[in-house]
Scaffold this motif. Structure first.
Motif, PDB file in Angstrom:
ATOM      1  N   UNK A  19      -4.328  11.180  -8.954  1.00  0.00           N
ATOM      2  CA  UNK A  19      -5.089   9.933  -8.971  1.00  0.00           C
ATOM      3  C   UNK A  19      -4.876   9.206 -10.293  1.00  0.00           C
ATOM      4  N   UNK A  20      -4.951   9.929 -11.390  1.00  0.00           N
ATOM      5  CA  UNK A  20      -4.730   9.313 -12.702  1.00  0.00           C
ATOM      6  C   UNK A  20      -3.313   8.780 -12.820  1.00  0.00           C
ATOM      7  N   UNK A  21      -2.356   9.528 -12.270  1.00  0.00           N
ATOM      8  CA  UNK A  21      -0.965   9.101 -12.342  1.00  0.00           C
ATOM      9  C   UNK A  21      -0.757   7.803 -11.562  1.00  0.00           C
ATOM     10  N   UNK A  22      -1.377   7.679 -10.411  1.00  0.00           N
ATOM     11  CA  UNK A  22      -1.307   6.426  -9.652  1.00  0.00           C
ATOM     12  C   UNK A  22      -1.851   5.264 -10.470  1.00  0.00           C
TER      13      UNK A  22
ATOM     14  N   UNK B 168      -5.194   5.788  -0.955  1.00  0.00           N
ATOM     15  CA  UNK B 168      -4.746   4.439  -0.595  1.00  0.00           C
ATOM     16  C   UNK B 168      -4.609   3.677  -1.902  1.00  0.00           C
ATOM     17  N   UNK B 169      -3.375   3.438  -2.303  1.00  0.00           N
ATOM     18  CA  UNK B 169      -3.095   2.853  -3.615  1.00  0.00           C
ATOM     19  C   UNK B 169      -2.401   1.504  -3.445  1.00  0.00           C
TER      20      UNK B 169
ATOM     21  N   UNK C  33       0.975   1.546 -12.116  1.00  0.00           N
ATOM     22  CA  UNK C  33       1.103   0.313 -11.357  1.00  0.00           C
ATOM     23  C   UNK C  33       0.343   0.242 -10.055  1.00  0.00           C
ATOM     24  N   UNK C  34      -0.620   1.144  -9.842  1.00  0.00           N
ATOM     25  CA  UNK C  34      -1.401   1.133  -8.610  1.00  0.00           C
ATOM     26  C   UNK C  34      -2.901   1.165  -8.919  1.00  0.00           C
ATOM     27  N   UNK C  35      -3.684   0.660  -7.992  1.00  0.00           N
ATOM     28  CA  UNK C  35      -5.134   0.833  -8.006  1.00  0.00           C
ATOM     29  C   UNK C  35      -5.476   1.743  -6.843  1.00  0.00           C
ATOM     30  N   UNK C  36      -5.900   2.970  -7.145  1.00  0.00           N
ATOM     31  CA  UNK C  36      -6.018   4.013  -6.130  1.00  0.00           C
ATOM     32  C   UNK C  36      -7.450   4.240  -5.697  1.00  0.00           C
TER      33      UNK C  36
ATOM     34  N   UNK D  75       0.833  -1.198   0.000  1.00  0.00           N
ATOM     35  CA  UNK D  75       0.000   0.000   0.000  1.00  0.00           C
ATOM     36  C   UNK D  75       0.871   1.252   0.000  1.00  0.00           C
ATOM     37  N   UNK D  76       0.602   2.119  -0.965  1.00  0.00           N
ATOM     38  CA  UNK D  76       1.156   3.468  -0.937  1.00  0.00           C
ATOM     39  C   UNK D  76       0.043   4.393  -0.477  1.00  0.00           C
ATOM     40  N   UNK D  77       0.225   5.000   0.686  1.00  0.00           N
ATOM     41  CA  UNK D  77      -0.781   5.901   1.269  1.00  0.00           C
ATOM     42  C   UNK D  77      -0.211   7.316   1.267  1.00  0.00           C
ATOM     43  N   UNK D  78      -0.995   8.249   0.771  1.00  0.00           N
ATOM     44  CA  UNK D  78      -0.517   9.618   0.591  1.00  0.00           C
ATOM     45  C   UNK D  78      -1.512  10.604   1.189  1.00  0.00           C
ATOM     46  N   UNK D  79      -1.001  11.516   2.025  1.00  0.00           N
ATOM     47  CA  UNK D  79      -1.812  12.589   2.618  1.00  0.00           C
ATOM     48  C   UNK D  79      -1.638  13.849   1.790  1.00  0.00           C
TER      49      UNK D  79
END
Length: 223
Positions: free
Chosen positions: A189-192, A219-220, A196-199, A176-180
């Motif tokens: 969001x589109x970049x995630x 939460x990606x 390689x992520x589902x955001x 999980x990549x979590x970003x505040x």
């Protein structure tokens, strides 16, 4: 009326000066005229950890990297729910932030930096990410103001396509990549989702009583 008291200053490497103020029992970290952190505003930073750890439920030996100590709200929230076998690395670029946590803000810090599950790295979180190939179940980024930064131009790289590629490499499968962030950023969001992520995107109030400004948490999951 209680006046604000300046407790310390710190130079952000490659950026501007931070100032730590107290106001009664409250603390503020300020950049120029922007209040970056306030000890009364802990809700969204705690939610960053709580929502991430909920997705890690069942991983008894989870490894987390937290980028940006701030006032420790994310770290303390993570420690409150993580099992004894978990480990948390905190990467903080500005050494004075950790010194303030152990000094004038020691009561607020509540010993979290001395928890046996915690290790502190004084340096850029991007270096910790680059050095940690497949090392982490989760990376939590509360760096600058989010993808649209304020304090340091170098932070923008964390949220670029190259930065996301590095984060994905540092995560285990389904990590999980979590970003505040202080605000929403549809482009991020589109970049995630294209790197390689589902955001998933959540809106969280700044205060723990669900009041205050609305912040954004991504939460990606790495694919």
């Amino acid at each position: 009326m209680i006046a604000r008291e300046l407790l310390g200053t710190a130079q952000v490497p490659g950026g501007e000066e931070l100032r730590l103020f107290s106001h009664g029992r409250d603390f503020m970290i300020v950049l120029d005229r922007n209040e970056l952190m306030n000890s009364r505003m802990s809700g969204s930073e705690a939610a960053l950890a709580e929502m991430t750890c909920a997705r890690l439920a069942g991983r008894r030996a989870a490894r987390l990297l937290i980028g940006g100590y701030g006032m420790g709200f994310t770290l303390r929230a993570a420690l409150a729910v993580l099992p004894a076998g978990a480990r948390v690395v905190v990467a903080e670029l500005v050494p004075e932030i950790i010194a303030w946590a152990r000094g004038p803000m020691a009561e607020l810090t509540a010993g979290c930096l001395d928890d046996p599950r915690v290790s502190v790295v004084e340096g850029d979180v991007s270096a910790a990410i680059a050095a940690g190939r497949g090392a982490y179940d989760a990376i939590l980024l509360d760096v600058d103001n989010g993808p649209d930064g304020l304090t340091r131009a170098g932070n923008d790289g964390l949220y670029s396509a190259a930065g996301l590629e590095a984060a994905k490499a540092a995560l285990v499968r389904s990590g999980i990549l979590a970003v505040w962030s202080a605000g929403d950023d549809p482009a991020f969001t589109r970049r995630l989702n294209t790197n390689g992520f589902a955001a998933d995107v959540a809106k969280v109030r700044a205060r723990s009583n669900r009041k205050g400004a609305q912040h954004t948490i991504w939460l990606a999951e790495s694919l």
